[in-house]
Design an enzyme around this catalytic site. Sequence first.
Site, PDB file in Angstrom:
ATOM      1  N   GLU A  98     -19.855  -9.675  -8.469  1.00 45.78           N
ATOM      2  CA  GLU A  98     -21.308  -9.801  -8.546  1.00 45.78           C
ATOM      3  C   GLU A  98     -21.708 -11.250  -8.783  1.00 45.78           C
ATOM      4  O   GLU A  98     -21.195 -11.888  -9.699  1.00 45.78           O
ATOM      5  CB  GLU A  98     -21.828  -8.889  -9.666  1.00 45.78           C
ATOM      6  CG  GLU A  98     -21.653  -7.424  -9.293  1.00 45.78           C
ATOM      7  CD  GLU A  98     -21.598  -6.472 -10.485  1.00 45.78           C
ATOM      8  OE1 GLU A  98     -21.853  -6.918 -11.625  1.00 45.78           O
ATOM      9  OE2 GLU A  98     -21.292  -5.287 -10.267  1.00 45.78           O
TER      10      GLU A  98
ATOM     11  N   SER B 235     -22.057  -2.020  -8.101  1.00 46.88           N
ATOM     12  CA  SER B 235     -21.366  -0.737  -7.899  1.00 46.88           C
ATOM     13  C   SER B 235     -19.905  -0.941  -8.237  1.00 46.88           C
ATOM     14  O   SER B 235     -19.028  -0.864  -7.379  1.00 46.88           O
ATOM     15  CB  SER B 235     -21.492  -0.302  -6.433  1.00 46.88           C
ATOM     16  OG  SER B 235     -22.841  -0.177  -6.061  1.00 46.88           O
ATOM     17  N   GLU B 236     -19.635  -1.209  -9.511  1.00 49.71           N
ATOM     18  CA  GLU B 236     -18.281  -1.606  -9.906  1.00 49.71           C
ATOM     19  C   GLU B 236     -17.244  -0.554  -9.549  1.00 49.71           C
ATOM     20  O   GLU B 236     -16.139  -0.873  -9.118  1.00 49.71           O
ATOM     21  CB  GLU B 236     -18.210  -1.888 -11.409  1.00 49.71           C
ATOM     22  CG  GLU B 236     -18.989  -3.117 -11.858  1.00 49.71           C
ATOM     23  CD  GLU B 236     -20.467  -2.834 -12.035  1.00 49.71           C
ATOM     24  OE1 GLU B 236     -20.855  -1.640 -12.014  1.00 49.71           O
ATOM     25  OE2 GLU B 236     -21.248  -3.796 -12.201  1.00 49.71           O
TER      26      GLU B 236
ATOM     27  N   GLN C 154     -18.034  -9.206 -14.423  1.00 46.67           N
ATOM     28  CA  GLN C 154     -18.916 -10.057 -15.232  1.00 46.67           C
ATOM     29  C   GLN C 154     -18.762  -9.835 -16.735  1.00 46.67           C
ATOM     30  O   GLN C 154     -19.088 -10.720 -17.518  1.00 46.67           O
ATOM     31  CB  GLN C 154     -20.374  -9.802 -14.849  1.00 46.67           C
ATOM     32  CG  GLN C 154     -20.767 -10.461 -13.545  1.00 46.67           C
ATOM     33  CD  GLN C 154     -22.268 -10.471 -13.316  1.00 46.67           C
ATOM     34  OE1 GLN C 154     -23.029  -9.846 -14.057  1.00 46.67           O
ATOM     35  NE2 GLN C 154     -22.685 -11.196 -12.294  1.00 46.67           N
TER      36      GLN C 154
ATOM     37  N   PHE D 196     -13.989  -0.683 -18.826  1.00 45.76           N
ATOM     38  CA  PHE D 196     -14.085   0.729 -19.240  1.00 45.76           C
ATOM     39  C   PHE D 196     -14.696   1.546 -18.109  1.00 45.76           C
ATOM     40  O   PHE D 196     -14.283   2.650 -17.814  1.00 45.76           O
ATOM     41  CB  PHE D 196     -14.936   0.883 -20.509  1.00 45.76           C
ATOM     42  CG  PHE D 196     -14.396   0.156 -21.720  1.00 45.76           C
ATOM     43  CD1 PHE D 196     -13.034   0.115 -21.977  1.00 45.76           C
ATOM     44  CD2 PHE D 196     -15.249  -0.465 -22.617  1.00 45.76           C
ATOM     45  CE1 PHE D 196     -12.537  -0.529 -23.095  1.00 45.76           C
ATOM     46  CE2 PHE D 196     -14.766  -1.117 -23.739  1.00 45.76           C
ATOM     47  CZ  PHE D 196     -13.407  -1.151 -23.977  1.00 45.76           C
TER      48      PHE D 196
ATOM     49  N   HIS E 158     -20.580  -6.510 -24.944  1.00 44.64           N
ATOM     50  CA  HIS E 158     -20.089  -7.636 -24.136  1.00 44.64           C
ATOM     51  C   HIS E 158     -18.886  -8.323 -24.765  1.00 44.64           C
ATOM     52  O   HIS E 158     -18.491  -9.392 -24.318  1.00 44.64           O
ATOM     53  CB  HIS E 158     -21.194  -8.689 -23.943  1.00 44.64           C
ATOM     54  CG  HIS E 158     -22.158  -8.358 -22.849  1.00 44.64           C
ATOM     55  ND1 HIS E 158     -23.067  -7.352 -22.953  1.00 44.64           N
ATOM     56  CD2 HIS E 158     -22.352  -8.909 -21.619  1.00 44.64           C
ATOM     57  CE1 HIS E 158     -23.793  -7.295 -21.839  1.00 44.64           C
ATOM     58  NE2 HIS E 158     -23.377  -8.221 -21.014  1.00 44.64           N
TER      59      HIS E 158
END
Lengths: 325, 321
Positions: free
Chosen positions: B29, B57-58, B80, B86, B128
Amino acid sequence: MTDGLHTPADLYRRMRLIRGFEELALRLVKSGEIVGGIHPYIGEEAVAVGVCAALADHDLITSTHRGHGHVLAKGSDPSRMLAELAGRETGLNRGRGGSMHAADVAVGILGANAIVGAAAPIAVGAAWAAQRSGSGKVVATFFGDGGLNQGVLLEALNLAALWQLPVLFVCENNGYATTMPTATGVAGNAVGRAEAFGIPAVTVDGMDVEVVRDAAVLAADRARRAEGPALIEAMTYRFGPHHTMEFRIRLSYRTQEEIDEWRRRDPLDIQGGRIAAGQRARLDAEIAEILAEAERFALASPRPDPAGALDYLYASGMVARGGVA
Amino acid sequence: MTKLSYTKALNRALGDELERDPAVCVLGEDIGAGIAQLTLGLLDRFGPDRVVDTPLSEQAFTSMATGAALCGLRPVIEFQIPSLLFLTFEQIANQAHKMSLMTGGQVSVPVTYVVPGSGSREGWAGQHSDHPYSLFAHVGVKTVVPATPVDAYGLLVSAIRDADPVVVFAPAGAMGIRDDVDASMLAPVPLGQARIHRAGSDVTVVAVGHLVHTALAVAAELAGEISVEVFDPRTVYPFDWAALAESVGKTGRLVVIDDSNRTCGFAGEVLATVAEEMRLIAPPKRVTRPDGAVLPFALELDRAIQPGREQLVAAVRTVMK
Ligand SMILES: Cc1ncc(C[n+]2csc(CCOP(=O)(O)OP(=O)(O)O)c2C)c(N)n1
Ligand SMILES: [Mg+2]
């Protein structure tokens, strides 16, 4: 076209092979030669064969937990497929995959996948590679009505549409995800989902192999002309259990009347009616012989050596530490 | 000699591999714009077919890389945020990782997953700041945590060339590091080969990523008093057990500093294996995140649960008693 799926008789013959293979596999589940059970494809043969009849040998497919039909339709050797189910070293996956993971890269089967919906993005990646290389290959990815509710499948539809990839999304709507009726689990429908991404989609009679084939030919031709993905929803029905565990635990989620009604539209009879009775009997006998040989081959094949349980874990050849030092 | 930053090293590795092998491509991304700096300039050099900006759309693009790898490509994915691992655990641990064995060796999945800025990014709080390298080691996905720019270059190159899926963690805490390098130092570093950053005779301190620098600082601080060997496995999995045996054989004492949660973390594995197979003259110690750590936002709280320098000093002193 996939190796020998040209004439009405070819289509019948391949469906007969799948039906007979599944009947044999059910017998071997009951006798204990196949452990873990299977998700039988009986009743849905026209979908796999119709779609694969529209594919070239070099085209690719991904399959599902209910995948024996896809694998045989695409051209795998039934003997080696049966050996795989029986966990033998001669199996397609050397006994490492089993019923839900059969793969046969040599004939374009990238693998069956036991996680519902999970193969769709893998197919999209294969199609992306095909588009980049200009190989002209098309990738068909099978999934059930249950797969329509997996987010990753919707992401895959988006990517395929966005990049106009040569993917054929094949929804095998057999009316149930295990025990859940499609109408109870799916808001909207398969065609609506595809159309939301600008993907042309049709619903077809999944019990008629020629109808499925004709729809798949249109979709595959579009994909080959670089016009992007398509979706086919094939309305079908599994005549047997979701999984052979249903022979042990009674699940009541559909009526005998419903099953009987669908059985009156048996895809083998629909296609069988298009060829001469004598020819049909001859093909049936041929298939019976092939399956008898498959059974002999599978059951005479060596079982894997337990010392090789971690073989192939790493393609690099790295050896993992054992569980006991 | 010129200065090479950690980020620039990863950028060089990507550029060199894209140049060397037409099968290599990068997906992620905002990578066209080079948001994490890893891909800066690569879109211009290699074009949008090889440096591919993906939608958010990982899960799909992670498995898309698997599908492309099955067909001969060698994709690199940039994530990112560490916690996107996960989200894509199914696609990596349950799909990519299992393909080779499940197909009886018919296929390989040479995909590299790079996470720039893993671990605590100060002020980015709970979702994060994860550092899940133990998780990937646990399932047996090759897992790399480089500490220095030179290692970051060499390990990323090796990860891309490897036949299997590899996760590369680039810790936020290491990305500010710079190395003095000349071109000859930029070479592949084999996976599974440890590096001794500082030799010592009293205690072996095992650390990866940014914590190698913490360990080096502690070794310098204690230099007059305790001789600390700083042992960096560089890859968490596969681990270089032979090199550790050699180091521990010399020192007889062990401390592991590990940015994982304590239960079932990497440090626990090192201690267990050493206990089973090697000889220590004092009970080992580990310095880790607490059990179940969710990094809180306020800096004082964030730092309070990260393994740090003072805890390491205390642990080293304890094993010396
Ligand atoms: C993601 C996921 N959830 C649940 C399961 C367990 N499961 C296996 S098959 C199945 C039903 C699938 O229904 P459908 O997609 O319609 O395919 P069908 O079995 O009808 O061919 C379920 C729930 C699974 N394998 N994967
Ligand atoms: Mg279904």
